[in-house]
Design an enzyme around this catalytic site. Sequence first.
Site, PDB file in Angstrom:
ATOM      1  N   TYR A  53     -47.811  34.653  61.658  1.00 19.96           N
ATOM      2  CA  TYR A  53     -48.159  33.253  61.382  1.00 19.96           C
ATOM      3  C   TYR A  53     -47.322  32.220  62.122  1.00 19.96           C
ATOM      4  CZ  TYR A  53     -50.315  35.959  57.793  1.00 19.96           C
ATOM      5  OH  TYR A  53     -51.054  36.918  57.167  1.00 19.96           O
ATOM      6  N   ASP A  66     -47.092  31.425  65.387  1.00 20.78           N
ATOM      7  CA  ASP A  66     -47.744  30.652  66.456  1.00 20.78           C
ATOM      8  C   ASP A  66     -48.542  29.501  65.850  1.00 20.78           C
ATOM      9  OD1 ASP A  66     -47.062  32.765  68.497  1.00 20.78           O
ATOM     10  OD2 ASP A  66     -48.359  33.922  67.177  1.00 20.78           O
ATOM     11  N   TYR A 121     -39.891  41.184  57.976  1.00 24.92           N
ATOM     12  CA  TYR A 121     -40.713  42.287  58.476  1.00 24.92           C
ATOM     13  C   TYR A 121     -40.266  43.557  57.742  1.00 24.92           C
ATOM     14  CZ  TYR A 121     -41.104  38.767  62.149  1.00 24.92           C
ATOM     15  OH  TYR A 121     -41.287  37.580  62.823  1.00 24.92           O
ATOM     16  N   GLN A 155     -47.711  25.478  53.673  1.00 25.72           N
ATOM     17  CA  GLN A 155     -46.397  25.284  54.310  1.00 25.72           C
ATOM     18  C   GLN A 155     -45.488  24.356  53.507  1.00 25.72           C
ATOM     19  OE1 GLN A 155     -47.291  24.042  58.344  1.00 25.72           O
ATOM     20  NE2 GLN A 155     -46.468  25.956  59.136  1.00 25.72           N
ATOM     21  N   ARG A 214     -37.785  34.835  58.611  1.00 28.43           N
ATOM     22  CA  ARG A 214     -38.047  35.654  59.801  1.00 28.43           C
ATOM     23  C   ARG A 214     -38.644  34.783  60.912  1.00 28.43           C
ATOM     24  NH1 ARG A 214     -43.623  38.736  57.745  1.00 28.43           N
ATOM     25  NH2 ARG A 214     -45.025  37.322  58.877  1.00 28.43           N
ATOM     26  N   GLY A 215     -38.930  35.421  62.042  1.00 33.53           N
ATOM     27  CA  GLY A 215     -39.710  34.769  63.107  1.00 33.53           C
ATOM     28  C   GLY A 215     -39.086  33.491  63.604  1.00 33.53           C
ATOM     29  N   GLU A 216     -39.869  32.423  63.562  1.00 35.88           N
ATOM     30  CA  GLU A 216     -39.398  31.163  64.140  1.00 35.88           C
ATOM     31  C   GLU A 216     -39.508  29.997  63.156  1.00 35.88           C
ATOM     32  OE1 GLU A 216     -40.294  30.473  68.217  1.00 35.88           O
ATOM     33  OE2 GLU A 216     -40.454  28.314  67.952  1.00 35.88           O
ATOM     34  N   SER A 238     -40.278  29.806  59.752  1.00 34.77           N
ATOM     35  CA  SER A 238     -39.586  29.923  58.452  1.00 34.77           C
ATOM     36  C   SER A 238     -38.071  29.892  58.661  1.00 34.77           C
ATOM     37  CB  SER A 238     -40.012  31.187  57.701  1.00 34.77           C
ATOM     38  OG  SER A 238     -39.727  32.344  58.449  1.00 34.77           O
TER      39      SER A 238
HETATM   40  O1  TRH Z   1     -45.036  35.048  60.683  1.00 34.23           O
HETATM   41  P1  TRH Z   1     -43.893  35.126  61.621  1.00 34.23           P
HETATM   42  O2  TRH Z   1     -43.270  36.430  61.776  1.00 34.23           O
HETATM   43  O3  TRH Z   1     -44.396  34.594  62.986  1.00 34.23           O
HETATM   44  C1  TRH Z   1     -44.014  34.730  64.313  1.00 34.23           C
HETATM   45  C2  TRH Z   1     -45.085  35.434  65.072  1.00 34.23           C
HETATM   46  O4  TRH Z   1     -44.957  36.803  64.889  1.00 34.23           O
HETATM   47  C3  TRH Z   1     -44.972  35.099  66.518  1.00 34.23           C
HETATM   48  O5  TRH Z   1     -45.857  35.853  67.301  1.00 34.23           O
HETATM   49  C4  TRH Z   1     -43.569  35.307  66.956  1.00 34.23           C
HETATM   50  O6  TRH Z   1     -43.507  34.928  68.241  1.00 34.23           O
HETATM   51  C5  TRH Z   1     -42.681  34.460  66.124  1.00 34.23           C
HETATM   52  O7  TRH Z   1     -42.791  34.859  64.770  1.00 34.23           O
HETATM   53  C6  TRH Z   1     -41.256  34.489  66.562  1.00 34.23           C
HETATM   54  O8  TRH Z   1     -42.734  34.094  61.145  1.00 34.23           O
HETATM   55  P2  TRH Z   1     -42.644  32.523  61.127  1.00 34.23           P
HETATM   56  O9  TRH Z   1     -42.442  31.993  62.508  1.00 34.23           O
HETATM   57  O10 TRH Z   1     -41.637  32.199  60.155  1.00 34.23           O
HETATM   58  O11 TRH Z   1     -44.044  32.009  60.607  1.00 34.23           O
HETATM   59  C7  TRH Z   1     -44.442  32.081  59.280  1.00 34.23           C
HETATM   60  C8  TRH Z   1     -45.230  30.836  58.914  1.00 34.23           C
HETATM   61  O12 TRH Z   1     -45.832  31.018  57.641  1.00 34.23           O
HETATM   62  C9  TRH Z   1     -44.354  29.608  58.797  1.00 34.23           C
HETATM   63  O13 TRH Z   1     -45.042  28.482  59.321  1.00 34.23           O
HETATM   64  C10 TRH Z   1     -44.168  29.436  57.303  1.00 34.23           C
HETATM   65  C11 TRH Z   1     -45.497  29.915  56.819  1.00 34.23           C
HETATM   66  N1  TRH Z   1     -45.551  30.358  55.422  1.00 34.23           N
HETATM   67  C12 TRH Z   1     -46.352  29.665  54.551  1.00 34.23           C
HETATM   68  O14 TRH Z   1     -46.963  28.650  54.929  1.00 34.23           O
HETATM   69  N2  TRH Z   1     -46.451  30.104  53.276  1.00 34.23           N
HETATM   70  C13 TRH Z   1     -45.768  31.182  52.806  1.00 34.23           C
HETATM   71  O15 TRH Z   1     -45.895  31.525  51.623  1.00 34.23           O
HETATM   72  C14 TRH Z   1     -44.898  31.867  53.713  1.00 34.23           C
HETATM   73  C15 TRH Z   1     -44.108  33.043  53.230  1.00 34.23           C
HETATM   74  C16 TRH Z   1     -44.836  31.441  55.011  1.00 34.23           C
END
Ligand code: TRH
Length: 380
Positions: free
Chosen positions: A18, A20, A196, A258, A274-276, A278
């Site tokens: 999520y 991207d 993850y 979000q 995790r990711g970017e 969050s």
């Molecule tokens: O989901 P992620 O692991 O996303 C990414 C992608 O894998 C991408 O390809 C990669 O390049 C990047 O990581 C580094 O983690 P991230 O970035 O934290 O994204 C999660 C999104 O989900 C973030 O906008 C927060 C949102 N979210 C909600 O809206 N509600 C929820 O309950 C949760 C747990 C998260």
Amino acid sequence: MPPLKTRWDIFCTVVDNYGDIGVTWRLARQLVAEHGLAVRLWVDDLRAFERICPAIDVELEQQLQEGVEVRHWSAEWLSTEAADVVIAAFACQLPGAYMDAMAEREKPPLWMNLDYLSAEDWVIGCHGLPSVKYKTVQKFFFFPGFQPGTGGLLRESGLLERREQFQRDPDAQRKFLHDLGIEPTPGAQLISLFAYENAGLASWLDVLAADATPTHLLVPEGRILGDVARWLGVESLTTGALHVRQSLTVQVLPFVRQDQYDQLLWCCDFNAVRGEDSFVRAQWAGRPMLWHIYQQDEDIHLDKLDAFLALYTKALSPAAAEAMNGLWRAWSAGQPIGALWLAAREHWPELQKNAEQWCLEQALQADLAKALVQFYRNWL
Ligand code: TRH
């Protein structure tokens, strides 16, 4: 007549998870709400979008959400006029016909690649540099980052004030948690866990269960649930599941919007992210945190992890910095973290203060949306 709004197109391919869509949706909304721009967000996967924004209708090719024109970026590209500013998120490849439309404009648009977030030093040297050219259209690198000379971080106007107000208001927090079905165990520390798959989790849960301090662990639906279920000795876990093992209460949460996820982070004493996106949101929460970095080929993510740690721990005492480094590195490597967690707990007040100060320090930089708009003004 009022002047025409500058038109921005943001292109997002959902590689996985999520992040991207999370980053581009947040940016698109902010450009509309705070800069009065006309923004189209082109997304190839509306189902992923729907998880973080349930108002999305996955059947629609075009819809308006919070002032953003959301377009389904489908395989069949219908010709459209190019915008004044074009952002390709995370090096995604624009449709050929759209690139031609950019080149056909009387004044070529500003074309930028919004890159992934990294704390590495080289980012400062590359931010804002020209990249490739397509016919008459020049592309530029735009790097988010933590240090002056980068594009900064996404941060909505008034975010920290809203966060502080919420954290000062136990009733608002109780109500928010209650509406999510959470009745915190009395006296318990609240921890959110968004990660993850991680083989190191069991050792952490062992220690939390055996601890004198109770813990209420909140786990949004997602990839870590299998490891949690294995540790609990249950076959599977779904939203609403609640299990108690000694001092540890584990509760599975639904994926929320979000802005609600922000509030969840603000309620918790400690956030595993995790990711970017969050990861950045946990920094704005001003509370101690743990980052599960996204794994990349040839372990290049480890350099990113170390670069961030060097900045994030620079104001800590050597012992606290060592504890944080150990905990974060082991977690991202899937190694046991039980003992490292206990070592970090020894420095809790210092880690809390550092999280708050880091947040304030980061907030001194222009936010990423503002930096993009400024980049455009300078380019004009
Ligand atoms: O989901 P992620 O692991 O996303 C990414 C992608 O894998 C991408 O390809 C990669 O390049 C990047 O990581 C580094 O983690 P991230 O970035 O934290 O994204 C999660 C999104 O989900 C973030 O906008 C927060 C949102 N979210 C909600 O809206 N509600 C929820 O309950 C949760 C747990 C998260």
